[in-house]
Design a protein around this motif. Sequence first.
Motif, PDB file in Angstrom:
ATOM      1  N   VAL A  15       0.821  -1.213   0.000  1.00 37.16           N
ATOM      2  CA  VAL A  15       0.000   0.000   0.000  1.00 37.16           C
ATOM      3  C   VAL A  15       0.851   1.258   0.000  1.00 37.16           C
ATOM      4  O   VAL A  15       0.327   2.362   0.004  1.00 37.16           O
ATOM      5  N   THR A  16       2.182   1.091  -0.008  1.00 39.34           N
ATOM      6  CA  THR A  16       3.074   2.228   0.101  1.00 39.34           C
ATOM      7  C   THR A  16       4.020   2.256  -1.075  1.00 39.34           C
ATOM      8  O   THR A  16       4.636   1.242  -1.405  1.00 39.34           O
ATOM      9  N   PRO A  17       4.196   3.380  -1.727  1.00 35.33           N
ATOM     10  CA  PRO A  17       5.153   3.450  -2.816  1.00 35.33           C
ATOM     11  C   PRO A  17       6.565   3.238  -2.319  1.00 35.33           C
ATOM     12  O   PRO A  17       6.936   3.748  -1.276  1.00 35.33           O
ATOM     13  N   THR A  18       7.371   2.498  -3.044  1.00 34.13           N
ATOM     14  CA  THR A  18       8.735   2.189  -2.609  1.00 34.13           C
ATOM     15  C   THR A  18       9.750   2.582  -3.666  1.00 34.13           C
ATOM     16  O   THR A  18      10.779   1.949  -3.819  1.00 34.13           O
ATOM     17  N   ASP A  19       9.461   3.632  -4.376  1.00 33.31           N
ATOM     18  CA  ASP A  19      10.353   4.022  -5.454  1.00 33.31           C
ATOM     19  C   ASP A  19      11.245   5.195  -5.088  1.00 33.31           C
ATOM     20  O   ASP A  19      11.918   5.751  -5.936  1.00 33.31           O
ATOM     21  N   GLU A  20      11.245   5.587  -3.783  1.00 36.06           N
ATOM     22  CA  GLU A  20      12.125   6.682  -3.377  1.00 36.06           C
ATOM     23  C   GLU A  20      12.929   6.255  -2.170  1.00 36.06           C
ATOM     24  O   GLU A  20      12.528   5.404  -1.387  1.00 36.06           O
ATOM     25  N   LEU A  21      14.113   6.826  -2.030  1.00 36.21           N
ATOM     26  CA  LEU A  21      14.969   6.511  -0.905  1.00 36.21           C
ATOM     27  C   LEU A  21      14.739   7.539   0.184  1.00 36.21           C
ATOM     28  O   LEU A  21      14.647   8.721  -0.080  1.00 36.21           O
ATOM     29  N   GLU A  22      14.660   7.045   1.440  1.00 35.76           N
ATOM     30  CA  GLU A  22      14.376   7.954   2.535  1.00 35.76           C
ATOM     31  C   GLU A  22      15.055   7.468   3.799  1.00 35.76           C
ATOM     32  O   GLU A  22      15.116   6.280   4.073  1.00 35.76           O
ATOM     33  N   THR A  37      21.408   4.969   2.341  1.00 38.22           N
ATOM     34  CA  THR A  37      21.508   5.493   0.983  1.00 38.22           C
ATOM     35  C   THR A  37      21.086   4.462  -0.061  1.00 38.22           C
ATOM     36  O   THR A  37      20.859   4.802  -1.210  1.00 38.22           O
ATOM     37  N   MET A  38      21.005   3.192   0.325  1.00 39.53           N
ATOM     38  CA  MET A  38      20.664   2.135  -0.617  1.00 39.53           C
ATOM     39  C   MET A  38      19.327   1.468  -0.290  1.00 39.53           C
ATOM     40  O   MET A  38      18.780   0.755  -1.115  1.00 39.53           O
ATOM     41  N   CYS A  39      18.832   1.670   0.907  1.00 38.37           N
ATOM     42  CA  CYS A  39      17.623   0.976   1.345  1.00 38.37           C
ATOM     43  C   CYS A  39      16.456   1.950   1.416  1.00 38.37           C
ATOM     44  O   CYS A  39      16.549   3.000   2.049  1.00 38.37           O
ATOM     45  N   ASP A  40      15.378   1.608   0.776  1.00 34.56           N
ATOM     46  CA  ASP A  40      14.179   2.440   0.752  1.00 34.56           C
ATOM     47  C   ASP A  40      13.478   2.378   2.104  1.00 34.56           C
ATOM     48  O   ASP A  40      13.057   1.314   2.544  1.00 34.56           O
ATOM     49  N   LYS A  41      13.358   3.529   2.777  1.00 30.92           N
ATOM     50  CA  LYS A  41      12.707   3.573   4.077  1.00 30.92           C
ATOM     51  C   LYS A  41      11.384   4.327   4.021  1.00 30.92           C
ATOM     52  O   LYS A  41      10.863   4.739   5.056  1.00 30.92           O
ATOM     53  N   SER A  42      10.833   4.539   2.851  1.00 28.97           N
ATOM     54  CA  SER A  42       9.568   5.266   2.760  1.00 28.97           C
ATOM     55  C   SER A  42       8.443   4.510   3.459  1.00 28.97           C
ATOM     56  O   SER A  42       7.531   5.116   4.021  1.00 28.97           O
ATOM     57  N   MET A  43       8.495   3.181   3.444  1.00 26.20           N
ATOM     58  CA  MET A  43       7.452   2.413   4.105  1.00 26.20           C
ATOM     59  C   MET A  43       7.502   2.608   5.618  1.00 26.20           C
ATOM     60  O   MET A  43       6.477   2.598   6.290  1.00 26.20           O
ATOM     61  N   VAL A  44       8.699   2.818   6.166  1.00 23.48           N
ATOM     62  CA  VAL A  44       8.838   3.035   7.603  1.00 23.48           C
ATOM     63  C   VAL A  44       8.195   4.353   8.000  1.00 23.48           C
ATOM     64  O   VAL A  44       7.453   4.445   8.988  1.00 23.48           O
ATOM     65  N   ARG A  45       8.465   5.393   7.227  1.00 22.87           N
ATOM     66  CA  ARG A  45       7.845   6.690   7.517  1.00 22.87           C
ATOM     67  C   ARG A  45       6.331   6.620   7.307  1.00 22.87           C
ATOM     68  O   ARG A  45       5.577   7.230   8.063  1.00 22.87           O
ATOM     69  N   ARG A  46       5.904   5.878   6.321  1.00 23.98           N
ATOM     70  CA  ARG A  46       4.466   5.703   6.098  1.00 23.98           C
ATOM     71  C   ARG A  46       3.809   5.034   7.307  1.00 23.98           C
ATOM     72  O   ARG A  46       2.737   5.425   7.753  1.00 23.98           O
ATOM     73  N   PHE A  47       4.483   4.035   7.837  1.00 20.96           N
ATOM     74  CA  PHE A  47       3.978   3.341   9.030  1.00 20.96           C
ATOM     75  C   PHE A  47       3.902   4.295  10.214  1.00 20.96           C
ATOM     76  O   PHE A  47       2.901   4.319  10.940  1.00 20.96           O
ATOM     77  N   ARG A  48       4.953   5.086  10.405  1.00 21.07           N
ATOM     78  CA  ARG A  48       4.967   6.047  11.515  1.00 21.07           C
ATOM     79  C   ARG A  48       3.838   7.061  11.377  1.00 21.07           C
ATOM     80  O   ARG A  48       3.233   7.473  12.367  1.00 21.07           O
ATOM     81  N   THR A  49       3.558   7.470  10.161  1.00 17.70           N
ATOM     82  CA  THR A  49       2.534   8.484   9.926  1.00 17.70           C
ATOM     83  C   THR A  49       1.170   8.043  10.436  1.00 17.70           C
ATOM     84  O   THR A  49       0.423   8.847  11.012  1.00 17.70           O
TER      85      THR A  49
END
Length: 368
Positions: A15-22, A37-49
């Motif tokens: 349910v979360t886009p994973t095409d950006e690095l964060e 720098t190599m691992c996408d963490k957008s899902m982690v921030r999405r979870f926190r949100t």
Amino acid sequence: MINMTDTLATWLSTVTPTDELETNSGSGSGYEDYDDTMCDKSMVRRFRTFYEPPLYLLIVVLGFAGNLLVLWIYKHFKNRLKTMTDVYLLNLALADLFFLCTLPLWAVDAMKGWYFGTFLCKTTSALYKINLFSSMFLLTCISVDRYISIVETTKAQNSKELRLAWSKVVCLGVWLLSIILSIPEFLFARSKEDAEGNRYCTMVYWDNENNKTKILVLALQICMGFCIPLVIMIYCYSVIIKTLLKAKNFEKHKALRVILAVVTVFILSQLPYNSMLVVEVTQAANTTITNCAEAQSFDIATQVMKSIAYMHSCLNPFLYAFIGVRFRKDLKRLYKKYGCTTSQSGKYGAPPRPSIMSDTDSTMAFSL
């Protein structure tokens, strides 16, 4: 723990886009994740949100209600501060309130990022650590005072005034030591911006390559903020239990239930998060997590365990105050004083009963 969170991470990835690095913000915890720098963490921030803001709101509401009620009782019954534990309970309520004031900022950080600047990042992170350590130390002091009151009854009665005077010195020492232990937050916490323009408050150490400073800071938090208090509490309450089992004409079962509740809640709320910190120390020393999916799962698990640890601030008033006979009777007296009932059996001006931790009446120490 990793297996439990793998499923959650997999669901979030759908349910979360994973095409950006964060880079994930630590919300004050200060950990740095595997190969940001190599691992996408957008899902982690999405979870926190979606996870942290409503939970933090619940903790703040319950925590403020319980701890302000404790302060309200102490304000109206000033003669209560006649035992060491009463002094510790007052300082514990203040420590929890100071900590609760930081949660709204972390909730905003979870939703939108950190836009409060480096100074407030340092201040908020340090305030969190100050109250983390002070709360743990005060809980330890309460267990030691209960030990003296129950196990060393004669000594407690003979040194009541001296111990009361020392309690204020001990509290001052607790706050000073907590401030000293929070120095790393003043030194290393800062507001940073990643490549995508997202700002976050995190710990930036001087030796990022060998992680020695980070390992030292985390090890200090684990030892001083959990291990030492836990060992002291287990020892004190174990001896207290043995003493109560030998006592006569005492409601042992109620007292044992209180002790069991105190120790159980402390372990269940603090052990999971500190276990994650141990894994983090191992990761910083040996890079044990080398898979991006595992790193994401670890970050999510850490957020969950950390929020559970935060819940202790809203449970303290109920574990250490409102289970006591004195606090409950004082609440009834205040209830009657402000016109909520016409009963006169507990007038505000009635002589005070012994404190829930009375040095001269050990049977009250754990009474429900």
